[in-house]
Design an enzyme around this catalytic site. Structure first.
Site, short mmCIF file in Angstrom:
data_model
loop_
_atom_site.label_atom_id
_atom_site.label_comp_id
_atom_site.label_asym_id
_atom_site.label_seq_id
_atom_site.Cartn_x
_atom_site.Cartn_y
_atom_site.Cartn_z
N SER A 1 0.89 -1.40 -0.49
CA SER A 1 -0.02 -0.20 0.29
C SER A 1 0.87 0.76 0.22
O SER A 1 1.46 1.43 0.46
CB SER A 1 -0.88 -0.23 1.02
OG SER A 1 -1.73 1.53 1.07
N GLU A 2 0.93 2.29 -0.79
CA GLU A 2 1.34 3.42 -1.23
C GLU A 2 1.82 3.93 -0.10
O GLU A 2 2.91 4.57 0.22
CB GLU A 2 0.91 4.23 -1.45
CG GLU A 2 -0.24 5.04 -1.36
CD GLU A 2 -1.13 5.70 -2.51
OE1 GLU A 2 -1.24 5.37 -4.08
OE2 GLU A 2 -1.94 6.88 -2.20
N ASN A 3 1.13 4.37 1.04
CA ASN A 3 0.90 5.14 2.16
C ASN A 3 2.52 3.87 2.96
O ASN A 3 2.14 4.41 4.55
CB ASN A 3 -0.33 4.70 3.36
CG ASN A 3 -0.78 3.31 3.65
OD1 ASN A 3 -0.78 3.22 2.45
ND2 ASN A 3 -1.58 4.16 5.10
N SER B 1 8.30 3.86 0.23
CA SER B 1 7.43 3.26 -0.46
C SER B 1 7.46 3.05 -1.58
O SER B 1 6.74 2.64 -2.80
CB SER B 1 6.34 3.41 0.43
OG SER B 1 5.30 3.26 -0.21
#
Lengths: 233, 224
Positions: free
Chosen positions: A50-52, A92
């Site tokens: 997940s990009e976060n 990330s």
């Protein structure tokens, strides 16, 4: 053509999930792609990013598991798998932009025969730009799969000779999964690998602006008694 | 003796002048320094340029500043998550400018600023609208666009633990942009859930070394 049953979003997600091999790192974009998480084959270890900053996302959190510091890109509280890791944003996005992810699965407004993708802003006069992680995911992952309905609500094609909306990335899309077909994007054409049962290539071409190609007869997508999709020759 | 702990939000925030650029941490609701932003809203500092991933939701945080007429410009990657009507209305009314960029480009522009780097080439956005007006170059068959470092006058970040040297840890995915943002501002103010003694945070577990932080203040210190 009235007898054709198009796939629903869950059925498209199931077909996408079945293509993911064991051991791959995958980012699921917001919208329809997040459904893929519900259909990952249980006999394979597939690690969701997940990009976060999360690697090793689990399912949606329920009840006491909910912690608003553990959310996915859609802001939904989720769980973490054993072995999960959390990092900060530049790291990330190094995973994304640096080619470390095996698959990026994105939603889309339009895809062109050369693999161009448009999914961040329409041409509506009052549209507001909202890019998020889409452009990094489009250029960075080894394989880019786009999930979208084959046509707009009023029947206009979304698989085009050239996108009319502003682009997310140029020549980035490898595969397209729609409610009607599974298509590989290469050599400036849409290569049809499978279509829902009862649809002819001519029918599909009528709903597609870009050129369709089928080197071998496309497989049929059928539904079993539980409404689960499967392929047949 | 170094002591970066300040006792009130007012003491931490009153140094921010009208017209400042303020970097704000967070992704979704995780890692946003909501308490500091509420105090900044009460202080009423105007004409701000806000650099953050989003443009605020509901009527709190950045959305509260926008609604209060304190924001001139938003620099972000995604201003339109659900419940972001305050931004949309202000933008469509011409009250707030928007500079929208890819999220990874936002993160890396902040990193370049904090790391003392100049402009850098990224493939993200090549051939798209975000490349317009920027230098573009093809290297070994890959197209790149030149992006500039992104500095802020101040950064408001949210951490979990902090000590008087400014060392910080973050909770779970509330880390997100906060570490890189702490490096990209001349003056970084961290709100923390708890202040601990030096050494209580194991050196291997410090996520932001104190050198990047000018002041820390308890989230609940309020006092504005």
């Amino acid at each position: 053509m009235s007898s054709i049953t198009s796939l629903n979003r869950a059925q498209i997600a199931k077909l996408v999930a079945q293509t993911l091999p064991d051991g791959v790192y995958v980012n699921l974009g917001i919208g329809m792609p997040t459904l893929v998480a519900d259909y990952l084959p249980e006999d394979r270890e597939i690690i969701l990013h997940s990009e976060n900053g999360i690697l090793g996302m689990g399912r949606t959190a329920i009840d006491h598991e909910i912690d608003y510091d553990i959310i996915n890109a859609s802001r939904t509280p989720i769980t973490l798998l054993e072995g999960a890791s959390i990092t900060e944003h530049t790291n990330s996005f190094a995973m994304m932009r640096g080619g470390h992810l095996d698959y990026s699965i994105l939603g889309g407004f339009q895809v062109a025969v050369n693999g161009d993708l448009a999914n961040w802003i329409t041409d509506a006069p009052d549209a507001i730009a909202a890019i998020g992680g889409a452009m990094d995911l489009a250029v960075g992952a080894k394989n880019v799969i786009v999930m979208l309905d084959h046509t707009t609500r009023d029947g206009q094609p979304k698989l085009l000779n050239a996108c009319t909306y502003p682009l997310t990335g140029i020549s980035v899309v490898d595969w397209v999964y729609t409610d009607l077909a599974v298509i590989e994007v290469k050599d400036n054409a849409f290569h049809v690998h499978a279509m829902v049962d009862g649809l002819s290539l001519e029918d599909l071409q009528a709903k597609t602006e870009g050129k369709l190609v089928a080197e071998t007869p496309p497989k049929k997508i059928l539904l079993d008694k539980n409404q689960q999709p499967y392929y047949s020759n | 003796m170094i002591n970066k702990i300040v006792s009130s939000h007012l003491e931490a925030l009153e140094q921010i002048p009208n017209g400042a650029s303020v970097i704000v941490g967070g992704f979704g609701d995780a890692g946003i320094p909501f308490e500091l932003l509420a105090s900044l809203q009460k202080i009423g500092t105007k004409d701000l340029t806000i650099i953050s991933n989003n443009a605020g939701t509901r009527e709190i945080g950045i959305a509260g500043l926008i609604k209060n007429g304190q924001v001139r410009k938003i620099i972000c990657s995604h201003p339109r998550p659900p419940l972001s009507d305050v931004f949309a209305q202000a933008y469509r009314a011409g009250k707030v400018e928007l500079e929208c960029m890819p999220q990874g480009t936002l993160a890396e522009r902040l990193r370049a600023a904090g790391a003392g780097l100049g402009p850098f080439f990224t493939p993200t956005g090549y051939g798209t609208r975000v490349a317009e007006g920027k230098e573009q170059r093809v290297v070994d068959g890959v197209g790149y666009i030149l992006e500039q470092p992104l500095h802020g006058d101040f950064a408001l970040i949210k951490a979990h633990l902090g000590d008087r040297w400014g060392n910080l840890t973050y909770r779970w995915a509330a880390r997100n942009f906060n570490p890189v943002m702490s490096t990209a501002a001349k003056n970084t103010i961290a709100q923390v859930d708890r202040i601990v003694e030096l050494g209580e945070i194991h050196p291997e577990h410090v996520m932001t070394p104190g050198i990047f932080v000018k002041s820390i203040v308890l989230a609940g210190a309020g006092n504005v």
